[in-house]
Design an enzyme around this catalytic site. Structure first.
Site, PDB file in Angstrom:
ATOM      1  CG  MET A  21     -11.584   3.462   2.348  1.00 10.09           C
ATOM      2  SD  MET A  21      -9.922   3.413   3.229  1.00 10.09           S
ATOM      3  CE  MET A  21      -8.547   3.365   1.568  1.00 10.09           C
ATOM      4  CB  SER A  64      -0.979   0.165   1.300  1.00 11.50           C
ATOM      5  OG  SER A  64      -1.368   1.271   1.544  1.00 11.50           O
ATOM      6  CG  HIS A 113      -4.075  -1.453  -1.450  1.00 12.44           C
ATOM      7  ND1 HIS A 113      -5.070  -2.272  -2.031  1.00 12.44           N
ATOM      8  CD2 HIS A 113      -4.413  -0.477  -0.616  1.00 12.44           C
ATOM      9  CE1 HIS A 113      -5.855  -1.936  -1.131  1.00 12.44           C
ATOM     10  NE2 HIS A 113      -5.635  -0.741  -0.408  1.00 12.44           N
ATOM     11  CG  ASP A 123      -6.380  -2.952   3.154  1.00 16.99           C
ATOM     12  OD1 ASP A 123      -5.462  -2.731   3.665  1.00 16.99           O
ATOM     13  OD2 ASP A 123      -7.071  -2.027   2.345  1.00 16.99           O
ATOM     14  CG  MET A 126     -11.822  -2.808   5.358  1.00 15.17           C
ATOM     15  SD  MET A 126     -10.261  -2.209   4.349  1.00 15.17           S
ATOM     16  CE  MET A 126      -9.271  -1.576   5.798  1.00 15.17           C
ATOM     17  CG  MET A 171      -8.495   7.135   2.887  1.00 13.06           C
ATOM     18  SD  MET A 171      -7.272   7.245   4.274  1.00 13.06           S
ATOM     19  CE  MET A 171      -6.716   5.523   4.335  1.00 13.06           C
ATOM     20  CG  ASP A 181      -5.301   2.534   0.939  1.00 12.16           C
ATOM     21  OD1 ASP A 181      -6.228   1.582   0.937  1.00 12.16           O
ATOM     22  OD2 ASP A 181      -4.124   2.262   1.362  1.00 12.16           O
ATOM     23  CG  HIS A 184      -9.295   0.408  -0.370  1.00  8.75           C
ATOM     24  ND1 HIS A 184      -8.747  -0.182   0.879  1.00  8.75           N
ATOM     25  CD2 HIS A 184     -10.621   0.175  -0.449  1.00  8.75           C
ATOM     26  CE1 HIS A 184      -9.774  -0.309   1.825  1.00  8.75           C
ATOM     27  NE2 HIS A 184     -11.071  -0.068   1.075  1.00  8.75           N
TER      28      HIS A 184
HETATM   29  C1  DX5 Z   1      -6.486   1.349   5.645  1.00  9.32           C
HETATM   30  C2  DX5 Z   1      -6.238   1.065   4.304  1.00  9.32           C
HETATM   31  C3  DX5 Z   1      -5.014  -0.032   4.090  1.00  9.32           C
HETATM   32  C4  DX5 Z   1      -3.758   0.650   4.829  1.00  9.32           C
HETATM   33  C5  DX5 Z   1      -3.072  -0.432   5.159  1.00  9.32           C
HETATM   34  O1  DX5 Z   1      -7.520   2.332   5.636  1.00  9.32           O
HETATM   35  O2  DX5 Z   1      -6.978   0.517   3.449  1.00  9.32           O
HETATM   36  O3  DX5 Z   1      -4.782  -0.192   2.681  1.00  9.32           O
HETATM   37  O4  DX5 Z   1      -2.916   1.377   3.868  1.00  9.32           O
HETATM   38  O5  DX5 Z   1      -1.842  -0.204   6.071  1.00  9.32           O
HETATM   39  P1  DX5 Z   1      -1.239  -1.065   6.913  1.00  9.32           P
HETATM   40  O6  DX5 Z   1      -0.626  -2.240   6.127  1.00  9.32           O
HETATM   41  O7  DX5 Z   1      -0.153  -0.272   7.498  1.00  9.32           O
HETATM   42  O8  DX5 Z   1      -2.327  -1.480   7.995  1.00  9.32           O
HETATM   43 ZN    ZN Z   2      -6.616  -0.350   1.533  1.00  9.49          ZN
END
Ligand code: DX5
Ligand code: ZN
Length: 223
Positions: free
Chosen positions: A68, A8, A33, A175, A137, A37, A35, A66
């Protein structure tokens, strides 16, 4: 199937994302990956199109995006155009989930649905056939570096049972909070794809860590 590793980018050094992408290119990672947000669906804001667009041509690994965010259906075509290979939306953010999945598939991207830690597997059962992946998750979404919630593992087992029983090819991605200390047990529960942020980028040896995650199951011979 040999499992996949998706580091990620959220845990990378944001002042040097090009170097992070190049590092992933040189590694045994399968996907990158990303993320996204929005500060509404989750209590944090990360990055969007302006970061994904320059990364996409530089990355040799497919971008595993991903989302969010609320109302993801407004932006799916733009994420695909920006370079997403996989587009995963949150079940909790999609009142018309079946329709949103079809929208993703119509762009040619792989379609995924993510489940928050409290969301039961039964919520996704009726669309499992349509999905390329289900993202379980294992932390509450919004931040990297959190502790793995072990109670989410039974959802991985439930999904694996359904996928086998119904003879589907849907991938199970897990994840949050994953590293060398727990990856094997997550794979044993039935995961196909491991996302790893902090455990990769916050170490001195990210490439070696990715290799060790990738070679679980073969590690006695190769590491
Ligand atoms: C959290 C994300 C994850 C995050 C994982 O909301 O969806 O993808 O980046 O990070 P680690 O591996 O540090 O938990
Ligand atoms: Zn993620």
């Amino acid at each position: 199937m040999k499992h996949l590793i998706a580091p990620s980018l959220l845990a990378a050094d944001f002042t040097n994302l090009a170097e992070a992408v190049d590092l992933i290119n040189r590694s045994m990672a399968d996907w990158l990956h990303i993320d996204v947000m929005d500060g509404v669906f989750v209590p944090n804001i990360s990055y969007g199109f302006s970061v994904i667009e320059p990364i996409a041509p530089r990355s040799q690994k497919p971008l595993d995006v991903h989302l969010m965010i609320v109302n993801p259906e407004k932006y799916i075509e733009r994420f695909r155009a920006a370079g997403a290979a996989n587009i995963t939306v949150h079940l909790e953010a999609c009142p018309h989930l079946h329709s949103t999945i079809q929208q993703i598939k119509n762009t040619g991207a792989r379609a995924g649905v993510a489940l928050n830690p409290h969301t039961p597997v039964s919520m996704v059962e009726d669309v499992l056939e349509d999905l390329d992946l289900v993202l379980v998750m294992s932390v509450n979404p919004g931040f990297g570096g959190q502790k793995f919630i072990y109670r989410t593992l039974h959802k991985v087992q439930q999904l694996r049972e359904q996928i086998v029983t119904r003879n589907l090819s849907t991938l199970i991605e897990v994840d949050g909070g994953i590293g060398l200390q727990n990856a094997e047990s997550i794979l044993k529960a039935g995961a196909d794809v491991l996302v790893a942020g902090s455990s990769v980028f916050k170490t001195d040896q990210p490439i070696e860590t990715i290799k060790r995650l990738k070679l679980i199951g073969f590690d006695t011979i190769l590491v």
